[in-house]
Design an enzyme around this catalytic site. Structure first.
Site, mmCIF file in Angstrom:
data_model
loop_
_atom_site.group_PDB
_atom_site.id
_atom_site.type_symbol
_atom_site.label_atom_id
_atom_site.label_comp_id
_atom_site.label_asym_id
_atom_site.label_seq_id
_atom_site.Cartn_x
_atom_site.Cartn_y
_atom_site.Cartn_z
ATOM 1 C CB ILE A 146 -3.333 -2.331 -0.054
ATOM 2 C CG1 ILE A 146 -3.919 -1.725 1.232
ATOM 3 C CG2 ILE A 146 -2.790 -3.733 0.219
ATOM 4 C CD1 ILE A 146 -5.108 -2.492 1.795
ATOM 5 C CB CYS A 147 -0.337 -4.480 -3.157
ATOM 6 S SG CYS A 147 0.649 -5.573 -4.207
ATOM 7 C CG ASN A 148 -1.111 -3.374 -8.186
ATOM 8 O OD1 ASN A 148 -2.175 -3.133 -7.611
ATOM 9 N ND2 ASN A 148 -1.033 -4.205 -9.215
ATOM 10 C CB THR A 155 4.326 -0.763 -4.467
ATOM 11 O OG1 THR A 155 3.262 -1.593 -4.967
ATOM 12 C CG2 THR A 155 5.545 -0.933 -5.360
ATOM 13 C CB SER A 183 1.048 -1.370 2.672
ATOM 14 O OG SER A 183 0.115 -2.123 1.909
#
Length: 327
Positions: free
Chosen positions: A108-110, A128, A160
């Site tokens: 998730i994200c970074n 990302t 994501s």
């Protein structure tokens, strides 16, 4: 039961850390039994300093990663050498080495930087947060980074964007694993939208209409009640009381995609739901979803999810039987 391990690193963002437990933990079968176990761990089993002004007590170490069917890495604001040089610290490298081959890896994200430093993004599509996408691509040039999408599903590797996109990704996991009925029930439990397309734009420059403008949400609700009917862009603009050009501009600003693309995806979702939950012939499913013919449904389904209606139905009938529906 599907085992999920969430790896909390120092600097973890509490919101994204909690997404897997909240979304996957809400998934239940028809008898109300949980479909996932979600376990949070740290590298050494000790407390983790959150990105916020508190520590999180974590009761499991990285050994649980080796027992997981899915490993989720939420974002951290203290990735240090990973963000600077694309290199894992020795303890984190050792922790990830314990993950079994074939385990589904999710960032998730970074958290994608962790997977990149572990060599898992090479020659794979990924995303990302849009602010981090250029750096991710520079650090891991063999990755195929798409900065414009909410999430990317590449089979056993999923990534994501940040915050709400993590919810979208976890709902997508539930839908992929157990079908739309279970995912929709989870969404209702969490009071979130049941579906946003992974290919939807991440960064919408004007997501809230100006006060002088009316939004497109009432028209979208009107369309969802009439998916089986032939609907044109002009029909939608007429319902909204604006020109086609104005409606298209406002729609894209609010939703991040064109009205036509959105309408096709809603019809695909309706068709998938009917394939899962009824015994209707494909032609009837196509008609009730607004595609008109079975051939049109097959074409759109193949373009969106890469599978035929019959194959999709066989896959999900293997998990649960049909629910009677009124024709």
């Amino acid at each position: 039961m599907h085992r999920v391990a969430v790896l909390a690193l120092h600097g973890v963002v509490p919101f994204e850390l909690g997404i897997a437990g909240r979304v996957l933990g809400a998934a239940r079968d028809a008898r109300g039994r949980p479909l996932y176990t979600v376990t949070t761990c740290s590298v050494d089993g000790g407390a983790v300093q959150a990105e916020a002004d508190y520590e999180l007590a974590v009761h499991h170490d990285a050994s649980v990663l080796g027992e997981a069917d899915t490993v989720i890495v939420p974002p951290s604001h203290r990735l240090g050498t990973i963000r600077e040089h694309g290199l894992l610290p020795d303890d984190l490298r050792a922790a990830l080495a314990g993950v079994r081959p074939g385990t589904r890896m999710v960032a998730i994200c970074n958290g994608a930087f962790v997977l990149g430093a572990a060599g898992l993004l090479d020659h794979r599509p990924a995303t990302t947060h849009w602010r981090e996408a250029d750096l991710l691509q520079r650090l891991f040039p063999a990755a195929r980074v798409d900065p414009d999408v909410l999430f990317v599903d590449d089979g056993d590797l999923l990534t994501s964007a940040g915050v709400a996109a993590g919810i979208d990704l976890c709902l997508h996991l539930v839908r992929r694993d157990h079908g739309s009925e279970v995912a929709n029930e989870v969404a209702r439990s969490c009071v979130v939208p049941p579906w946003r397309d992974g290919g939807q734009a991440q960064f919408i420059r004007r997501p809230v209409p100006r006060s002088a403008e009316s939004g497109t949400a009432p028209t979208r609700a009107w369309v969802l009640e009439r998916l089986a009917e032939p609907l044109s862009l002009a029909d939608m603009a007429r319902h909204a009381g604006v020109s086609v050009r104005t409606f298209t501009r406002r729609f894209r600003a609010e939703v991040g995609t064109s009205p036509g693309q959105w309408l096709v995806r809603q019809r695909v979702e309706r068709a998938l739901h009917l394939l899962e939950t009824t015994d209707w012939p494909v032609d009837l499913v196509a008609d009730r979803a607004g595609f008109g013919t079975g051939a049109s449904l097959r074409q759109h389904l193949n373009a969106v999810v890469g599978i035929t209606p019959q194959a999709y139905r066989r896959t999900f009938r293997g998990r649960r039987g049909p629910v009677p529906a009124t024709v």
